[in-house]
Scaffold this motif. Sequence first.
Motif, PDB file in Angstrom:
ATOM      1  N   ARG A   1       0.815  -1.208  -0.203  1.00  0.00           N
ATOM      2  CA  ARG A   1       0.147   0.005   0.014  1.00  0.00           C
ATOM      3  C   ARG A   1       0.866   1.244  -0.129  1.00  0.00           C
ATOM      4  NH1 ARG A   1      -3.381  -3.744   2.403  1.00  0.00           N
ATOM      5  NH2 ARG A   1      -5.478  -3.375   2.090  1.00  0.00           N
ATOM      6  N   VAL A   2       0.424   2.231  -0.637  1.00  0.00           N
ATOM      7  CA  VAL A   2       0.895   3.545  -0.539  1.00  0.00           C
ATOM      8  C   VAL A   2      -0.081   4.559  -0.482  1.00  0.00           C
ATOM      9  CG1 VAL A   2       2.701   2.824  -2.123  1.00  0.00           C
ATOM     10  CG2 VAL A   2       0.742   3.539  -3.184  1.00  0.00           C
ATOM     11  N   PRO A   3       0.538   5.726   0.369  1.00  0.00           N
ATOM     12  CA  PRO A   3      -0.568   6.913   0.274  1.00  0.00           C
ATOM     13  C   PRO A   3      -0.721   7.525  -0.687  1.00  0.00           C
ATOM     14  CG  PRO A   3       1.633   7.226   1.457  1.00  0.00           C
ATOM     15  CD  PRO A   3       1.751   6.086   0.834  1.00  0.00           C
ATOM     16  N   TYR A   4      -1.969   7.954  -0.976  1.00  0.00           N
ATOM     17  CA  TYR A   4      -2.511   8.867  -2.050  1.00  0.00           C
ATOM     18  C   TYR A   4      -3.631   9.704  -1.630  1.00  0.00           C
ATOM     19  CZ  TYR A   4      -6.554   6.216  -3.586  1.00  0.00           C
ATOM     20  OH  TYR A   4      -7.616   5.889  -3.715  1.00  0.00           O
ATOM     21  N   LEU A   5      -3.996  10.809  -2.365  1.00  0.00           N
ATOM     22  CA  LEU A   5      -4.971  11.648  -1.930  1.00  0.00           C
ATOM     23  C   LEU A   5      -6.244  11.107  -2.866  1.00  0.00           C
ATOM     24  CD1 LEU A   5      -3.470  15.331  -2.157  1.00  0.00           C
ATOM     25  CD2 LEU A   5      -4.310  13.848   0.004  1.00  0.00           C
ATOM     26  N   GLU A   6      -7.122  10.743  -1.945  1.00  0.00           N
ATOM     27  CA  GLU A   6      -8.637  10.209  -2.471  1.00  0.00           C
ATOM     28  C   GLU A   6      -9.247  11.433  -2.872  1.00  0.00           C
ATOM     29  OE1 GLU A   6     -11.016   7.869  -0.112  1.00  0.00           O
ATOM     30  OE2 GLU A   6     -10.778   6.272  -1.719  1.00  0.00           O
ATOM     31  N   GLU A   7     -10.530  11.263  -3.417  1.00  0.00           N
ATOM     32  CA  GLU A   7     -11.498  12.254  -3.991  1.00  0.00           C
ATOM     33  C   GLU A   7     -11.857  12.965  -2.690  1.00  0.00           C
ATOM     34  OE1 GLU A   7     -14.557  11.608  -6.440  1.00  0.00           O
ATOM     35  OE2 GLU A   7     -13.445   9.982  -7.595  1.00  0.00           O
ATOM     36  N   GLY A   8     -11.711  14.293  -2.334  1.00  0.00           N
ATOM     37  CA  GLY A   8     -12.147  14.905  -1.295  1.00  0.00           C
ATOM     38  C   GLY A   8     -10.895  15.277  -0.298  1.00  0.00           C
ATOM     39  N   ASP A   9      -9.592  15.310  -1.216  1.00  0.00           N
ATOM     40  CA  ASP A   9      -8.420  15.277  -0.306  1.00  0.00           C
ATOM     41  C   ASP A   9      -8.076  14.867   0.875  1.00  0.00           C
ATOM     42  OD1 ASP A   9      -7.721  17.035  -2.529  1.00  0.00           O
ATOM     43  OD2 ASP A   9      -8.718  18.833  -1.493  1.00  0.00           O
ATOM     44  N   VAL A  10      -8.659  13.567   0.913  1.00  0.00           N
ATOM     45  CA  VAL A  10      -8.511  12.583   2.195  1.00  0.00           C
ATOM     46  C   VAL A  10      -7.457  11.694   1.788  1.00  0.00           C
ATOM     47  CG1 VAL A  10      -9.314  10.860   3.704  1.00  0.00           C
ATOM     48  CG2 VAL A  10     -10.968  12.925   3.007  1.00  0.00           C
ATOM     49  N   LYS A  11      -6.167  11.786   2.673  1.00  0.00           N
ATOM     50  CA  LYS A  11      -5.125  11.048   2.281  1.00  0.00           C
ATOM     51  C   LYS A  11      -5.296   9.328   3.086  1.00  0.00           C
ATOM     52  CE  LYS A  11      -0.945  12.400   2.213  1.00  0.00           C
ATOM     53  NZ  LYS A  11       0.386  13.045   2.765  1.00  0.00           N
ATOM     54  N   VAL A  12      -5.124   8.396   2.034  1.00  0.00           N
ATOM     55  CA  VAL A  12      -5.382   7.120   2.453  1.00  0.00           C
ATOM     56  C   VAL A  12      -4.315   6.353   1.989  1.00  0.00           C
ATOM     57  CG1 VAL A  12      -7.940   7.177   2.739  1.00  0.00           C
ATOM     58  CG2 VAL A  12      -6.754   6.666   0.474  1.00  0.00           C
ATOM     59  N   GLU A  13      -4.141   4.987   2.497  1.00  0.00           N
ATOM     60  CA  GLU A  13      -3.040   4.131   1.971  1.00  0.00           C
ATOM     61  C   GLU A  13      -3.722   2.820   1.226  1.00  0.00           C
ATOM     62  OE1 GLU A  13      -0.346   2.789   5.070  1.00  0.00           O
ATOM     63  OE2 GLU A  13       0.577   4.660   4.815  1.00  0.00           O
ATOM     64  N   LYS A  14      -3.667   2.724   0.086  1.00  0.00           N
ATOM     65  CA  LYS A  14      -4.352   1.719  -0.847  1.00  0.00           C
ATOM     66  C   LYS A  14      -3.123   1.091  -1.532  1.00  0.00           C
ATOM     67  CE  LYS A  14      -9.072   2.904  -0.567  1.00  0.00           C
ATOM     68  NZ  LYS A  14     -10.244   3.392  -1.224  1.00  0.00           N
ATOM     69  N   THR A  15      -3.291  -0.131  -2.088  1.00  0.00           N
ATOM     70  CA  THR A  15      -2.800  -0.586  -3.286  1.00  0.00           C
ATOM     71  C   THR A  15      -3.307  -0.150  -4.568  1.00  0.00           C
ATOM     72  OG1 THR A  15      -4.074  -2.357  -3.602  1.00  0.00           O
ATOM     73  CG2 THR A  15      -2.641  -2.844  -1.927  1.00  0.00           C
ATOM     74  N   PRO A  16      -2.362  -0.187  -5.534  1.00  0.00           N
ATOM     75  CA  PRO A  16      -2.605   0.260  -6.986  1.00  0.00           C
ATOM     76  C   PRO A  16      -4.159  -0.556  -7.429  1.00  0.00           C
ATOM     77  CG  PRO A  16      -0.299   0.007  -7.003  1.00  0.00           C
ATOM     78  CD  PRO A  16      -0.870  -0.408  -5.521  1.00  0.00           C
ATOM     79  N   LEU A  17      -4.290  -1.656  -7.155  1.00  0.00           N
ATOM     80  CA  LEU A  17      -5.282  -2.359  -7.403  1.00  0.00           C
ATOM     81  C   LEU A  17      -6.616  -1.799  -6.642  1.00  0.00           C
ATOM     82  CD1 LEU A  17      -7.013  -4.840  -8.782  1.00  0.00           C
ATOM     83  CD2 LEU A  17      -6.137  -6.240  -6.816  1.00  0.00           C
ATOM     84  N   GLU A  18      -6.550  -1.501  -5.246  1.00  0.00           N
ATOM     85  CA  GLU A  18      -7.568  -0.803  -4.644  1.00  0.00           C
ATOM     86  C   GLU A  18      -7.878   0.145  -5.149  1.00  0.00           C
ATOM     87  OE1 GLU A  18      -6.729  -3.204  -0.355  1.00  0.00           O
ATOM     88  OE2 GLU A  18      -5.849  -1.270  -0.967  1.00  0.00           O
ATOM     89  N   ARG A  19      -6.895   1.266  -5.514  1.00  0.00           N
ATOM     90  CA  ARG A  19      -7.439   2.649  -6.051  1.00  0.00           C
ATOM     91  C   ARG A  19      -8.000   2.359  -7.384  1.00  0.00           C
ATOM     92  NH1 ARG A  19      -1.556   5.442  -6.685  1.00  0.00           N
ATOM     93  NH2 ARG A  19      -3.361   6.980  -7.557  1.00  0.00           N
ATOM     94  N   THR A  20      -7.553   1.555  -8.179  1.00  0.00           N
ATOM     95  CA  THR A  20      -8.552   1.410  -9.400  1.00  0.00           C
ATOM     96  C   THR A  20      -9.892   1.028  -9.299  1.00  0.00           C
ATOM     97  OG1 THR A  20      -6.529   0.958 -10.760  1.00  0.00           O
ATOM     98  CG2 THR A  20      -8.583   0.399 -11.619  1.00  0.00           C
TER      99      THR A  20
END
Length: 495
Positions: free
Chosen positions: A103-122
Amino acid sequence: MSNLSHGLLATNNANIPVHTLAPELLSAVLGPFSTVELSRLLRVCRHWRNVITHDRTLWKVVDLEGRKNFREDALRTMLARSGTLEVELRGVHFEVADDSTSRVPYLEEGDVKVEKTPLERTLTLIASRMPRICVLELSIHDTRTTRVLGLSPFDPILMKPAPLLRSVSLVYSNTAGHVRVPVGLFQDAVVTPNLRTARFKGCFLSDHMARDSVFALLENLHVEGRASEWPLQLSALTPTLKTLHLSGGPGLTDSDRCNLAVRGRVNLVLHDYATSKHVMNQLLLIDVQRLRSVRASGVALGIILDRVEGTGTLSFAKDCRIELVLSEGPTCTFDRVTSAELLEAVSNSSSTREIFRTAKRVSVSADALDVFPSGSIDTQALFTRVEEVEITDLTDTSLLQRSGLLALILTNAPRVILRASEATELTWETCLRVFSVLGLRDKPRFPERLDLHNIELKQPRWVLENGDPDERWFFLRVRMYDAQDNLIRRRSLAG
């Protein structure tokens, strides 16, 4: 490089700069282009980029064409360009491996930082768009070895309501075997009410689906390979099904069985089966006689006809296609039939021969004569009950002499109709040869009535060799019609 890549539109032998076109006209020009092509054309010029990015209708179909390394942010942009329109999401391919869990941190919609895998993000992205996806094509190649295989990582999509979804394709591949389709696929028919077409490969259908599952509304079901681990009653799973597509494809073994039990008025379509053994395994639990129709290739000819009974009409059409319309039972259509497959079907000792014995009417296109085995044939009592035979699209009546089986059909029928595509003639010598089954019989056996359309029967020459009177043994009633099917002559020939 094409003119469009240079920003030019070729019309009336002149190249018009596309940047001068009105946006609506440019959109019409770009309409047939795929998602990948549109993404490339964004770089042509500023005018193009402005039109392509703002015309939502150009992005109603997002096709990733099975690319393995598509970026989640690029897909997000593509889906955003369609605005609120319903969208077809095609060619989405996932590679799932043991190392897919980082998992890597990234900004989800709404500018909330979460940790997800690239698969989970897609998957999160696609799940958020499910309310407006009408067509969904997913392909999953799973190489995991350290955990239980399954589709649970894809639950964010597969367990999400999809109110506009009309068609879904789910293809799963893993060397360890199949996975089960989730029991709560898209939750239920209440929240996913429009799903009518589903395709599955590498997936077992569950026999524990609720009555209000999305399968209850399916009209078209495509299954490649095995459909279930155990015998599954299709009528209980999909009570409204109209068409069932079964596919073989590469990797199918002689022991693989579809395991679908079918008894209702369903249209059955068989694709890509290499051997009759494969076809037999798929039909073990299917009551072919009760189906509405069957469509298959020539390899299935003998197997399917072995499972139906009754009288009907046989048609040998262009492109080596055979169609059997039973008075009571399914309509059976076989594409790409070879003469070897036909010969095997009519020569074996099974009940397949009974269909050819009891056929009431036979129609043959001259373009399909390659289906009939050449030369003479020992068929014993075939086509004994045929009442009418029609040969169409003739360009040369000598073609009637190419097959002993065809001659046998013509000999057994009380009425024979020959239609020529252009004005031609039928010689008396050809008549004698065909209606004596290419010389196997001492005397010809003529039909009670011979109708010739756009064909002229040449007068016989009464020349006897060696004084043998049997050479004049015949009685033939002939009606000749012109190209517009107007009766121009009646004739009775006797000797």
